[in-house]
Design a protein around this motif. Structure first.
Motif, PDB file in Angstrom:
ATOM      1  N   THR A   1      -5.631   7.707  10.137  1.00  0.00           N
ATOM      2  CA  THR A   1      -6.619   8.856  10.503  1.00  0.00           C
ATOM      3  C   THR A   1      -7.967   8.615  10.730  1.00  0.00           C
ATOM      4  N   ASN A   2      -8.514   7.618   9.727  1.00  0.00           N
ATOM      5  CA  ASN A   2      -9.814   7.288   9.910  1.00  0.00           C
ATOM      6  C   ASN A   2     -10.170   6.439  11.284  1.00  0.00           C
ATOM      7  N   THR A   3      -9.083   5.647  11.659  1.00  0.00           N
ATOM      8  CA  THR A   3      -9.503   4.937  12.653  1.00  0.00           C
ATOM      9  C   THR A   3      -9.081   5.365  14.060  1.00  0.00           C
ATOM     10  N   GLY A   4      -8.382   6.437  13.947  1.00  0.00           N
ATOM     11  CA  GLY A   4      -8.029   7.328  15.066  1.00  0.00           C
ATOM     12  C   GLY A   4      -6.568   6.692  15.859  1.00  0.00           C
ATOM     13  N   TYR A   5      -6.135   5.620  15.156  1.00  0.00           N
ATOM     14  CA  TYR A   5      -4.931   4.868  15.857  1.00  0.00           C
ATOM     15  C   TYR A   5      -3.726   5.678  15.474  1.00  0.00           C
ATOM     16  N   THR A   6      -2.531   5.243  15.990  1.00  0.00           N
ATOM     17  CA  THR A   6      -1.258   5.880  15.736  1.00  0.00           C
ATOM     18  C   THR A   6      -0.418   4.753  15.286  1.00  0.00           C
ATOM     19  N   LEU A   7      -0.795   3.702  15.337  1.00  0.00           N
ATOM     20  CA  LEU A   7       0.114   2.669  15.088  1.00  0.00           C
ATOM     21  C   LEU A   7      -0.703   1.182  14.643  1.00  0.00           C
ATOM     22  N   ILE A   8      -0.455   0.702  13.400  1.00  0.00           N
ATOM     23  CA  ILE A   8      -1.319  -0.469  12.877  1.00  0.00           C
ATOM     24  C   ILE A   8      -0.132  -1.666  12.548  1.00  0.00           C
ATOM     25  N   PRO A   9      -0.793  -2.576  12.451  1.00  0.00           N
ATOM     26  CA  PRO A   9       0.139  -3.812  11.758  1.00  0.00           C
ATOM     27  C   PRO A   9       0.266  -3.592  10.267  1.00  0.00           C
ATOM     28  N   VAL A  10       1.360  -4.206   9.700  1.00  0.00           N
ATOM     29  CA  VAL A  10       1.683  -4.314   8.260  1.00  0.00           C
ATOM     30  C   VAL A  10       1.620  -5.790   7.867  1.00  0.00           C
ATOM     31  N   LEU A  11       0.835  -6.154   7.012  1.00  0.00           N
ATOM     32  CA  LEU A  11       1.013  -7.409   6.540  1.00  0.00           C
ATOM     33  C   LEU A  11       1.297  -7.641   5.041  1.00  0.00           C
TER      34      LEU A  11
ATOM     35  N   GLY B   1       5.306  -6.225  10.167  1.00  0.00           N
ATOM     36  CA  GLY B   1       5.767  -5.164  11.010  1.00  0.00           C
ATOM     37  C   GLY B   1       4.524  -4.281  11.543  1.00  0.00           C
ATOM     38  N   MET B   2       5.071  -2.897  11.768  1.00  0.00           N
ATOM     39  CA  MET B   2       4.243  -1.808  12.210  1.00  0.00           C
ATOM     40  C   MET B   2       4.354  -0.814  11.474  1.00  0.00           C
ATOM     41  N   ILE B   3       3.329   0.056  11.570  1.00  0.00           N
ATOM     42  CA  ILE B   3       3.539   1.467  10.669  1.00  0.00           C
ATOM     43  C   ILE B   3       2.925   2.517  11.649  1.00  0.00           C
ATOM     44  N   ASN B   4       3.500   3.490  11.801  1.00  0.00           N
ATOM     45  CA  ASN B   4       3.089   4.607  12.510  1.00  0.00           C
ATOM     46  C   ASN B   4       3.012   6.134  11.996  1.00  0.00           C
ATOM     47  N   ASN B   5       2.163   7.135  12.350  1.00  0.00           N
ATOM     48  CA  ASN B   5       2.417   8.295  11.998  1.00  0.00           C
ATOM     49  C   ASN B   5       3.395   8.930  11.791  1.00  0.00           C
ATOM     50  N   ALA B   6       4.396   8.666  12.941  1.00  0.00           N
ATOM     51  CA  ALA B   6       5.714   9.320  12.898  1.00  0.00           C
ATOM     52  C   ALA B   6       6.784   8.903  11.839  1.00  0.00           C
ATOM     53  N   GLY B   7       6.567   7.737  11.585  1.00  0.00           N
ATOM     54  CA  GLY B   7       7.402   7.124  10.462  1.00  0.00           C
ATOM     55  C   GLY B   7       7.057   7.449   9.093  1.00  0.00           C
ATOM     56  N   ILE B   8       5.535   7.862   8.816  1.00  0.00           N
ATOM     57  CA  ILE B   8       5.135   8.275   7.379  1.00  0.00           C
ATOM     58  C   ILE B   8       5.672   9.962   7.524  1.00  0.00           C
TER      59      ILE B   8
ATOM     60  N   ASN C   1       0.822  -1.204  -0.086  1.00  0.00           N
ATOM     61  CA  ASN C   1       0.012   0.065   0.038  1.00  0.00           C
ATOM     62  C   ASN C   1       0.820   1.231   0.004  1.00  0.00           C
ATOM     63  N   SER C   2       0.412   2.318  -0.415  1.00  0.00           N
ATOM     64  CA  SER C   2       1.231   3.566  -0.454  1.00  0.00           C
ATOM     65  C   SER C   2       1.000   4.283   0.722  1.00  0.00           C
ATOM     66  N   LEU C   3       1.653   5.002   1.274  1.00  0.00           N
ATOM     67  CA  LEU C   3       1.796   5.793   2.459  1.00  0.00           C
ATOM     68  C   LEU C   3       0.453   6.636   2.676  1.00  0.00           C
ATOM     69  N   GLU C   4      -0.004   7.420   1.507  1.00  0.00           N
ATOM     70  CA  GLU C   4      -1.295   7.752   1.502  1.00  0.00           C
ATOM     71  C   GLU C   4      -2.386   6.859   2.082  1.00  0.00           C
ATOM     72  N   HIS C   5      -2.442   5.777   1.591  1.00  0.00           N
ATOM     73  CA  HIS C   5      -3.487   4.935   2.033  1.00  0.00           C
ATOM     74  C   HIS C   5      -3.147   4.583   3.552  1.00  0.00           C
ATOM     75  N   ALA C   6      -2.025   4.351   3.926  1.00  0.00           N
ATOM     76  CA  ALA C   6      -1.706   3.811   5.313  1.00  0.00           C
ATOM     77  C   ALA C   6      -2.014   5.371   6.093  1.00  0.00           C
ATOM     78  N   LEU C   7      -1.960   6.624   5.988  1.00  0.00           N
ATOM     79  CA  LEU C   7      -2.280   7.623   6.658  1.00  0.00           C
ATOM     80  C   LEU C   7      -3.676   7.766   6.688  1.00  0.00           C
ATOM     81  N   LEU C   8      -4.325   7.494   5.557  1.00  0.00           N
ATOM     82  CA  LEU C   8      -5.987   7.428   5.606  1.00  0.00           C
ATOM     83  C   LEU C   8      -6.384   6.348   6.625  1.00  0.00           C
ATOM     84  N   VAL C   9      -5.882   5.299   6.644  1.00  0.00           N
ATOM     85  CA  VAL C   9      -6.260   4.288   7.667  1.00  0.00           C
ATOM     86  C   VAL C   9      -6.241   4.893   9.076  1.00  0.00           C
TER      87      VAL C   9
END
Length: 147
Positions: A40-50, A58-65, A30-38
Motif C-alpha cells: 500500500t505504501n509503495t503503491g505496488y501490487t506485486l513485490i519480491p519475497v526474500l 517468490g512474489m506476493i501480491n494484493n490479490a493473494g493477501i 513477515n506478517s500479511l499485515e506488514h506485506a499489505l502495508l508495504v
C-alpha cells in the motif's frame, strides 16, 4: 533479431537491472499485515519475497493477501497479523538468471511488468522493468546500427 542489433542489446544487460537495495520487498516470515502495508505504501501490487539470507523465494501480491483473509461472509482482517507471507507467496513466478539475454527478457516481459534477477546461488540481485526494456528497445530502433 539481426546480429548487430542483438550485439547492441547483449553488451550491458546489467544496465537494465534496478539493484536489490532500491527494490521494495518483504521477508517470508513477515506478517500479511506488514506485506499489505508495504504494498500500500509503495503503491505496488506485486513485490519480491526474500529469506533473511537475501535469497529469492517468490512474489506476493494484493490479490493473494485478500484471498487468504476472505471469509465466507466477511473479510477476516484480524488474521493479517497472524498469517505469514510464506503462506501466500507465489513460488512459480518467472525469474531471470544473471547473464540473461534481451530475447529472454522480452519473452517474459510480455506477460509481466517486471522480473526479478537472481544469481547462481538464488540471491536476489534486483529487478528489470518492462518500462526500462522498452525504452532501451525504442532507443535502439531509432539509432542506426552499423552493419
Amino acid at each position: 533479431m539481426n546480429n548487430s542489433l542483438k550485439e547492441e542489446f547483449e553488451l550491458a544487460m546489467e544496465d537494465y537491472v534496478i539493484p536489490a537495495s532500491k527494490v521494495a520487498h518483504v521477508f517470508e516470515d513477515n506478517s500479511l499485515e506488514h506485506a499489505l502495508l508495504v504494498l500500500t505504501n509503495t503503491g505496488y501490487t506485486l513485490i519480491p519475497v526474500l529469506d533473511y539470507d537475501n535469497k529469492y523465494i517468490g512474489m506476493i501480491n494484493n490479490a493473494g493477501i485478500m484471498n487468504d483473509i476472505m471469509g465466507v461472509e466477511s473479510i477476516l482482517f484480524e488474521n493479517l497479523p497472524e498469517v505469514k507471507v510464506s503462506n501466500v507467496v507465489i513460488r512459480d513466478y518467472p525469474v531471470l538468471r544473471v547473464g540473461f539475454s534481451f530475447e529472454i527478457l522480452l519473452k517474459h516481459l510480455i506477460d509481466h511488468s517486471f522480473l526479478c534477477v537472481v544469481d547462481d546461488d538464488n540471491e536476489f540481485v534486483g529487478i528489470v522493468t518492462r518500462r526500462v526494456a522498452l525504452k532501451r528497445l525504442a532507443k535502439a530502433i531509432h539509432q542506426p546500427v552499423d552493419q
